[in-house]
Write a protein that holds these residues in place. Structure first.
Motif, short mmCIF file in Angstrom:
data_model
loop_
_atom_site.label_atom_id
_atom_site.label_comp_id
_atom_site.label_asym_id
_atom_site.label_seq_id
_atom_site.Cartn_x
_atom_site.Cartn_y
_atom_site.Cartn_z
N THR A 97 0.84 -1.20 0.00
CA THR A 97 0.00 0.00 0.00
C THR A 97 0.87 1.25 0.00
O THR A 97 0.66 2.17 -0.79
CB THR A 97 -0.94 0.01 1.23
OG1 THR A 97 -1.77 -1.14 1.17
CG2 THR A 97 -1.78 1.27 1.27
N VAL A 98 1.89 1.26 0.86
CA VAL A 98 2.80 2.40 0.92
C VAL A 98 3.57 2.52 -0.39
O VAL A 98 3.78 3.62 -0.89
CB VAL A 98 3.76 2.30 2.13
CG1 VAL A 98 4.81 3.39 2.10
CG2 VAL A 98 2.97 2.36 3.44
N SER A 99 3.95 1.40 -0.96
CA SER A 99 4.65 1.42 -2.25
C SER A 99 3.79 2.08 -3.32
O SER A 99 4.29 2.89 -4.12
CB SER A 99 5.01 -0.01 -2.67
OG SER A 99 5.60 -0.02 -3.94
N LYS A 100 2.50 1.78 -3.33
CA LYS A 100 1.60 2.40 -4.31
C LYS A 100 1.48 3.89 -4.08
O LYS A 100 1.40 4.67 -5.02
CB LYS A 100 0.22 1.73 -4.25
CG LYS A 100 0.22 0.32 -4.81
CD LYS A 100 -1.13 -0.33 -4.65
CE LYS A 100 -1.08 -1.77 -5.13
NZ LYS A 100 -2.36 -2.45 -4.92
N TRP A 101 1.48 4.31 -2.79
CA TRP A 101 1.45 5.75 -2.49
C TRP A 101 2.72 6.43 -2.98
O TRP A 101 2.69 7.50 -3.55
CB TRP A 101 1.31 5.99 -1.00
CG TRP A 101 0.03 5.55 -0.36
CD1 TRP A 101 -1.16 5.28 -1.00
CD2 TRP A 101 -0.20 5.33 1.02
NE1 TRP A 101 -2.10 4.90 -0.08
CE2 TRP A 101 -1.55 4.93 1.18
CE3 TRP A 101 0.59 5.43 2.16
CZ2 TRP A 101 -2.11 4.64 2.41
CZ3 TRP A 101 0.04 5.15 3.40
CH2 TRP A 101 -1.29 4.76 3.51
N CYS A 102 3.86 5.76 -2.74
CA CYS A 102 5.16 6.35 -3.09
C CYS A 102 5.37 6.46 -4.60
O CYS A 102 6.10 7.33 -5.06
CB CYS A 102 6.30 5.54 -2.47
SG CYS A 102 6.44 5.75 -0.68
N THR A 103 4.73 5.59 -5.35
CA THR A 103 4.87 5.62 -6.80
C THR A 103 3.68 6.30 -7.48
O THR A 103 3.59 6.31 -8.70
CB THR A 103 5.04 4.19 -7.35
OG1 THR A 103 3.92 3.40 -6.94
CG2 THR A 103 6.34 3.56 -6.87
N ASN A 104 2.78 6.86 -6.68
CA ASN A 104 1.60 7.56 -7.17
C ASN A 104 0.66 6.69 -7.99
O ASN A 104 -0.07 7.18 -8.83
CB ASN A 104 2.01 8.82 -7.96
CG ASN A 104 2.34 9.96 -7.02
OD1 ASN A 104 1.46 10.61 -6.48
ND2 ASN A 104 3.63 10.20 -6.81
N ILE A 105 0.69 5.39 -7.72
CA ILE A 105 -0.27 4.49 -8.36
C ILE A 105 -1.64 4.68 -7.70
O ILE A 105 -2.67 4.63 -8.36
CB ILE A 105 0.21 3.02 -8.26
CG1 ILE A 105 1.43 2.83 -9.15
CG2 ILE A 105 -0.91 2.05 -8.63
CD1 ILE A 105 2.12 1.50 -8.98
N SER A 106 -1.62 4.88 -6.39
CA SER A 106 -2.84 5.21 -5.65
C SER A 106 -2.49 6.29 -4.63
O SER A 106 -1.31 6.59 -4.41
CB SER A 106 -3.43 3.97 -4.97
OG SER A 106 -2.59 3.54 -3.92
N GLN A 107 -3.52 6.86 -4.01
CA GLN A 107 -3.32 7.95 -3.07
C GLN A 107 -3.93 7.60 -1.72
O GLN A 107 -4.99 6.98 -1.66
CB GLN A 107 -3.96 9.24 -3.60
CG GLN A 107 -3.41 9.69 -4.94
CD GLN A 107 -1.92 9.90 -4.93
OE1 GLN A 107 -1.37 10.45 -3.98
NE2 GLN A 107 -1.24 9.45 -5.97
N PRO A 108 -3.28 8.03 -0.64
CA PRO A 108 -3.88 7.82 0.68
C PRO A 108 -5.09 8.73 0.86
O PRO A 108 -5.16 9.80 0.24
CB PRO A 108 -2.75 8.20 1.64
CG PRO A 108 -1.87 9.12 0.87
CD PRO A 108 -1.98 8.69 -0.56
N ASP A 109 -6.01 8.31 1.71
CA ASP A 109 -7.14 9.20 2.02
C ASP A 109 -6.64 10.34 2.90
O ASP A 109 -5.50 10.33 3.37
CB ASP A 109 -8.30 8.42 2.65
CG ASP A 109 -7.93 7.73 3.96
OD1 ASP A 109 -7.02 8.21 4.68
OD2 ASP A 109 -8.55 6.72 4.28
N ILE A 110 -7.49 11.31 3.13
CA ILE A 110 -7.09 12.51 3.88
C ILE A 110 -6.63 12.16 5.29
O ILE A 110 -5.62 12.69 5.77
CB ILE A 110 -8.24 13.54 3.93
CG1 ILE A 110 -8.57 14.04 2.52
CG2 ILE A 110 -7.91 14.70 4.85
CD1 ILE A 110 -7.45 14.80 1.86
#
Length: 74
Positions: A31-44
Motif C-alpha cells: 500500500t505504501v509502495s503504491k502511495w510512493c509511486t503515485n499508483i494510488s493515493q492515501p485518504d485525507i
C-alpha cells in the motif's frame, strides 16, 4: 501520469523507509509502495497521519499545494 504526492521524497529527506511507514500506519507495505509511486493515493486521514509521523506540514506531501506555497514565498 503527474505525481500527486511527495511521500517518497519526504521519506528520503527524513531518512525513513517505506517499510517503517507501513509499520507505523498499520498498512501493508505494498500500500505504501503504491502511495510512493503515485499508483494510488492515501485518504485525507492517512495523509494527516503520514504528515504527523514525518513531522512535516501536510502541504509538503502534496505537490501542487507545495509548489504553489514555494512560489508564493519568492
Amino acid at each position: 501520469m503527474e505525481d500527486i504526492n511527495r511521500i517518497k521524497l519526504v521519506l528520503i529527506e527524513k531518512k525513513r523507509t517505506s517499510k517503517w511507514l507501513s509499520e507505523q500506519m498499520g498498512v501493508n507495505p505494498s500500500t505504501v509502495s503504491k502511495w510512493c509511486t503515485n499508483i494510488s493515493q492515501p485518504d485525507i486521514a492517512s495523509l494527516l497521519k503520514i504528515a504527523d509521523l514525518l513531522e512535516v506540514d501536510i502541504k509538503e506531501l502534496i505537490v501542487r499545494e507545495y509548489k504553489a506555497y514555494l512560489l508564493s514565498q519568492i
